[in-house]
Write a protein that holds these residues in place. Sequence first.
Motif, PDB file in Angstrom:
ATOM      1  N   THR A   1      15.652  11.043  -2.806  1.00 12.24           N
ATOM      2  CA  THR A   1      16.371  11.936  -1.895  1.00 12.24           C
ATOM      3  C   THR A   1      15.935  11.795  -0.444  1.00 12.24           C
ATOM      4  OG1 THR A   1      14.817  13.828  -1.955  1.00 12.24           O
ATOM      5  CG2 THR A   1      16.373  13.601  -3.804  1.00 12.24           C
ATOM      6  N   THR A   2      14.879  11.053  -0.167  1.00 10.20           N
ATOM      7  CA  THR A   2      14.237  11.110   1.154  1.00 10.20           C
ATOM      8  C   THR A   2      14.898  10.217   2.188  1.00 10.20           C
ATOM      9  OG1 THR A   2      12.653   9.332   0.679  1.00 10.20           O
ATOM     10  CG2 THR A   2      11.984  11.583   0.117  1.00 10.20           C
ATOM     11  N   ARG A   3      14.636  10.552   3.431  1.00 11.61           N
ATOM     12  CA  ARG A   3      14.903   9.621   4.527  1.00 11.61           C
ATOM     13  C   ARG A   3      13.738   8.640   4.646  1.00 11.61           C
ATOM     14  NH1 ARG A   3      16.586  13.332   9.594  1.00 11.61           N
ATOM     15  NH2 ARG A   3      16.732  11.266  10.579  1.00 11.61           N
ATOM     16  N   TRP A   4      12.526   9.125   4.404  1.00 10.19           N
ATOM     17  CA  TRP A   4      11.329   8.293   4.398  1.00 10.19           C
ATOM     18  C   TRP A   4      10.362   8.828   3.347  1.00 10.19           C
ATOM     19  CZ3 TRP A   4      10.567   3.815   6.992  1.00 10.19           C
ATOM     20  CH2 TRP A   4      11.400   3.541   8.079  1.00 10.19           C
ATOM     21  N   THR A   5       9.743   7.900   2.638  1.00  9.59           N
ATOM     22  CA  THR A   5       8.629   8.215   1.746  1.00  9.59           C
ATOM     23  C   THR A   5       7.404   7.486   2.279  1.00  9.59           C
ATOM     24  OG1 THR A   5      10.046   8.531  -0.181  1.00  9.59           O
ATOM     25  CG2 THR A   5       7.733   8.009  -0.613  1.00  9.59           C
ATOM     26  N   ALA A   6       6.295   8.192   2.376  1.00  8.50           N
ATOM     27  CA  ALA A   6       5.105   7.649   3.027  1.00  8.50           C
ATOM     28  C   ALA A   6       3.870   7.905   2.178  1.00  8.50           C
ATOM     29  CB  ALA A   6       4.925   8.286   4.407  1.00  8.50           C
ATOM     30  N   SER A   7       2.839   7.114   2.446  1.00 10.16           N
ATOM     31  CA  SER A   7       1.535   7.352   1.834  1.00 10.16           C
ATOM     32  C   SER A   7       0.458   7.065   2.866  1.00 10.16           C
ATOM     33  CB  SER A   7       1.314   6.478   0.599  1.00 10.16           C
ATOM     34  OG  SER A   7       1.223   5.113   0.951  1.00 10.16           O
ATOM     35  N   VAL A   8      -0.676   7.719   2.668  1.00  9.92           N
ATOM     36  CA  VAL A   8      -1.858   7.465   3.491  1.00  9.92           C
ATOM     37  C   VAL A   8      -3.002   7.110   2.557  1.00  9.92           C
ATOM     38  CG1 VAL A   8      -3.488   8.426   5.170  1.00  9.92           C
ATOM     39  CG2 VAL A   8      -1.076   9.098   5.245  1.00  9.92           C
ATOM     40  N   CYS A   9      -3.765   6.092   2.932  1.00  8.34           N
ATOM     41  CA  CYS A   9      -4.974   5.719   2.207  1.00  8.34           C
ATOM     42  C   CYS A   9      -4.633   5.387   0.751  1.00  8.34           C
ATOM     43  CB  CYS A   9      -5.995   6.847   2.348  1.00  8.34           C
ATOM     44  SG  CYS A   9      -7.697   6.424   1.925  1.00  8.34           S
ATOM     45  N   THR A  10      -5.377   5.924  -0.200  1.00  4.81           N
ATOM     46  CA  THR A  10      -5.141   5.602  -1.608  1.00  4.81           C
ATOM     47  C   THR A  10      -3.927   6.328  -2.185  1.00  4.81           C
ATOM     48  OG1 THR A  10      -6.813   7.257  -2.184  1.00  4.81           O
ATOM     49  CG2 THR A  10      -7.505   4.935  -2.166  1.00  4.81           C
ATOM     50  N   GLY A  11      -3.223   7.093  -1.355  1.00 10.11           N
ATOM     51  CA  GLY A  11      -1.914   7.580  -1.770  1.00 10.11           C
ATOM     52  C   GLY A  11      -0.985   6.424  -2.117  1.00 10.11           C
ATOM     53  N   ALA A  12      -1.244   5.251  -1.528  1.00  7.38           N
ATOM     54  CA  ALA A  12      -0.445   4.070  -1.859  1.00  7.38           C
ATOM     55  C   ALA A  12      -0.551   3.710  -3.334  1.00  7.38           C
ATOM     56  CB  ALA A  12      -0.882   2.883  -0.999  1.00  7.38           C
TER      57      ALA A  12
END
Length: 210
Positions: free
Chosen positions: A93-104
């Motif tokens: 549903t997103t316009r952007w999905t992001a992660s930081v650090c080990t969220g990847a």
Amino acid sequence: MRIVFPLFDGFTALDLVGPYEILRMLPGAEIVLAGERAGQAVPDGVNGLSLVATHARAEVRAADVLLVPGGPGARRDVDDPALLEWITAVHATTRWTASVCTGALLLGAAGLLTGKAATTHWSAVRELESYGATYTPERVVTHPGDRLIIGAGVSAGIDLALTLAAQLTSPAHAQAYQLGLEYDPRPPYDAGSLAKAPAEAKALLGVVDG
């Protein structure tokens, strides 16, 4: 502009709070902290700071931005099918999905990084690549066609959020947010990457060259 941060036991505080300080300034920003239940106090990775969930994860089904922090809990939760299914569903549903650090690693475990260049904390490269991603030592990696933006370790989340703010508004807006926070980093040491850190600093973290 609904900006959703999943909360899980063992997140790294700056992974979330750094981007939050930028993204909360977006026009019409609604910040959602999605935990297992609304009102839950969720501890960070050293059990020294907790954030309170504003919503139960099950009631959050869509977002303009989904930003997944890292931390010790992210490494553990790659084996949590309910969390991974939720990330996949909200990502749709997103316009952007992001992660930081080990969220990847959570994005990788959810199948979102297969065949893509990505970044993460330097200590998690092997795990990241086990999900079919190709590690690159960049601060921020963007895949506009896939609506993905991935940040490296901890402090890179601020750079990611500024990059994201420019995409969602304009470079001038992002620069205004940077100025508002006086984000003008001039660290006293140039030791923020494996390529630049001296051997003594690496040894204190148990890092062995080669």
